[in-house]
Write a protein that holds these residues in place. Structure first.
Motif, PDB file in Angstrom:
ATOM      1  N   VAL A  79       0.788  -1.203   0.036  1.00 50.52           N
ATOM      2  CA  VAL A  79      -0.015  -0.136  -0.050  1.00 50.52           C
ATOM      3  C   VAL A  79       0.734   1.416   0.214  1.00 50.52           C
ATOM      4  CG1 VAL A  79      -1.470   1.472   1.237  1.00 50.52           C
ATOM      5  CG2 VAL A  79      -1.939  -1.067   1.259  1.00 50.52           C
ATOM      6  N   ILE A  80       2.036   1.211   0.922  1.00 48.43           N
ATOM      7  CA  ILE A  80       2.688   2.434   0.964  1.00 48.43           C
ATOM      8  C   ILE A  80       3.591   2.649  -0.401  1.00 48.43           C
ATOM      9  CG2 ILE A  80       4.915   3.272   2.043  1.00 48.43           C
ATOM     10  CD1 ILE A  80       3.974   2.077   4.370  1.00 48.43           C
ATOM     11  N   ALA A  81       4.111   1.377  -1.082  1.00 45.39           N
ATOM     12  CA  ALA A  81       4.809   1.770  -2.234  1.00 45.39           C
ATOM     13  C   ALA A  81       3.806   2.126  -3.514  1.00 45.39           C
ATOM     14  CB  ALA A  81       5.177   0.114  -2.860  1.00 45.39           C
ATOM     15  N   ASP A  82       2.612   1.795  -3.451  1.00 48.40           N
ATOM     16  CA  ASP A  82       1.483   2.313  -4.238  1.00 48.40           C
ATOM     17  C   ASP A  82       1.412   3.716  -4.200  1.00 48.40           C
ATOM     18  OD1 ASP A  82       1.357  -0.133  -5.471  1.00 48.40           O
ATOM     19  OD2 ASP A  82      -0.460  -0.701  -4.713  1.00 48.40           O
ATOM     20  N   LYS A  83       1.135   4.307  -3.084  1.00 44.36           N
ATOM     21  CA  LYS A  83       1.077   5.511  -2.518  1.00 44.36           C
ATOM     22  C   LYS A  83       2.235   6.596  -3.217  1.00 44.36           C
ATOM     23  CE  LYS A  83      -2.015   5.218   1.099  1.00 44.36           C
ATOM     24  NZ  LYS A  83      -2.661   5.712   2.533  1.00 44.36           N
ATOM     25  N   MET A  84       3.504   5.992  -2.730  1.00 43.65           N
ATOM     26  CA  MET A  84       4.596   6.628  -3.207  1.00 43.65           C
ATOM     27  C   MET A  84       4.946   6.606  -4.870  1.00 43.65           C
ATOM     28  SD  MET A  84       7.704   4.581  -1.202  1.00 43.65           S
ATOM     29  CE  MET A  84       8.035   5.046   0.635  1.00 43.65           C
ATOM     30  N   ARG A  85       4.320   5.767  -5.467  1.00 49.35           N
ATOM     31  CA  ARG A  85       4.334   5.806  -6.979  1.00 49.35           C
ATOM     32  C   ARG A  85       3.255   6.895  -7.542  1.00 49.35           C
ATOM     33  NH1 ARG A  85       3.929  -0.073  -6.174  1.00 49.35           N
ATOM     34  NH2 ARG A  85       6.122  -0.872  -6.488  1.00 49.35           N
ATOM     35  N   GLY A  86       2.375   7.273  -6.585  1.00 52.84           N
ATOM     36  CA  GLY A  86       1.386   8.366  -7.088  1.00 52.84           C
ATOM     37  C   GLY A  86       2.045   9.847  -6.949  1.00 52.84           C
ATOM     38  N   VAL A  93       9.274   2.831  -8.108  1.00 50.28           N
ATOM     39  CA  VAL A  93       9.346   2.361  -6.597  1.00 50.28           C
ATOM     40  C   VAL A  93       9.407   0.947  -6.762  1.00 50.28           C
ATOM     41  CG1 VAL A  93       8.326   2.055  -4.513  1.00 50.28           C
ATOM     42  CG2 VAL A  93       7.981   4.285  -5.458  1.00 50.28           C
ATOM     43  N   THR A  94      10.542   0.050  -6.256  1.00 46.65           N
ATOM     44  CA  THR A  94      10.467  -1.062  -6.168  1.00 46.65           C
ATOM     45  C   THR A  94      10.503  -1.458  -4.748  1.00 46.65           C
ATOM     46  OG1 THR A  94      12.867  -1.137  -6.229  1.00 46.65           O
ATOM     47  CG2 THR A  94      11.817  -1.468  -8.260  1.00 46.65           C
ATOM     48  N   LEU A  95       9.658  -2.704  -4.382  1.00 52.71           N
ATOM     49  CA  LEU A  95       9.670  -3.165  -2.996  1.00 52.71           C
ATOM     50  C   LEU A  95      10.061  -4.656  -3.049  1.00 52.71           C
ATOM     51  CD1 LEU A  95       8.493  -3.138  -0.220  1.00 52.71           C
ATOM     52  CD2 LEU A  95       6.128  -3.858  -1.233  1.00 52.71           C
TER      53      LEU A  95
END
Length: 101
Positions: A79-86, A93-95
């Protein structure tokens, strides 16, 4: 003999897996922006989390950031990675979830 050893070994079940050490490793590439590092860290602050590692370096006109957060679930990290990508300045962003490290 191996059958007896296998029978004597305790089974590992779901609740025991909660104690396995895991951490979320984020790699972020963003345009150079004086506020982008704070925006990335804010996603963790909102959840009352403190990363164990935060590194940022400028490479030409990009910022490369690495953030490691221990104990974060895979769902929450995603969820955090998706928000960062926004974020407008974020290029990628890779996780990676690391277990036992």
């Amino acid at each position: 003999m191996s059958t007896a050893l296998a029978a004597a070994a305790p089974a590992v079940s779901g609740p025991h897996l909660a104690y396995v050490s895991r951490s979320a490793h984020f790699e972020i590439i963003a345009n150079v922006d004086p506020h982008i590092s704070l925006r990335m860290l804010n996603y963790f602050a909102q959840r009352d989390l403190v990363p164990s590692v935060f590194r940022s370096r400028r490479v030409r006109e990009k910022l490369e950031m690495r953030v490691v957060v221990p104990g974060l679930s895979e769902h929450d990290a995603s969820v955090i990675a998706d928000k960062m990508r926004g974020q407008f300045a974020v290029a990628a962003v890779t996780l990676e979830m690391v277990v036992g490290a």
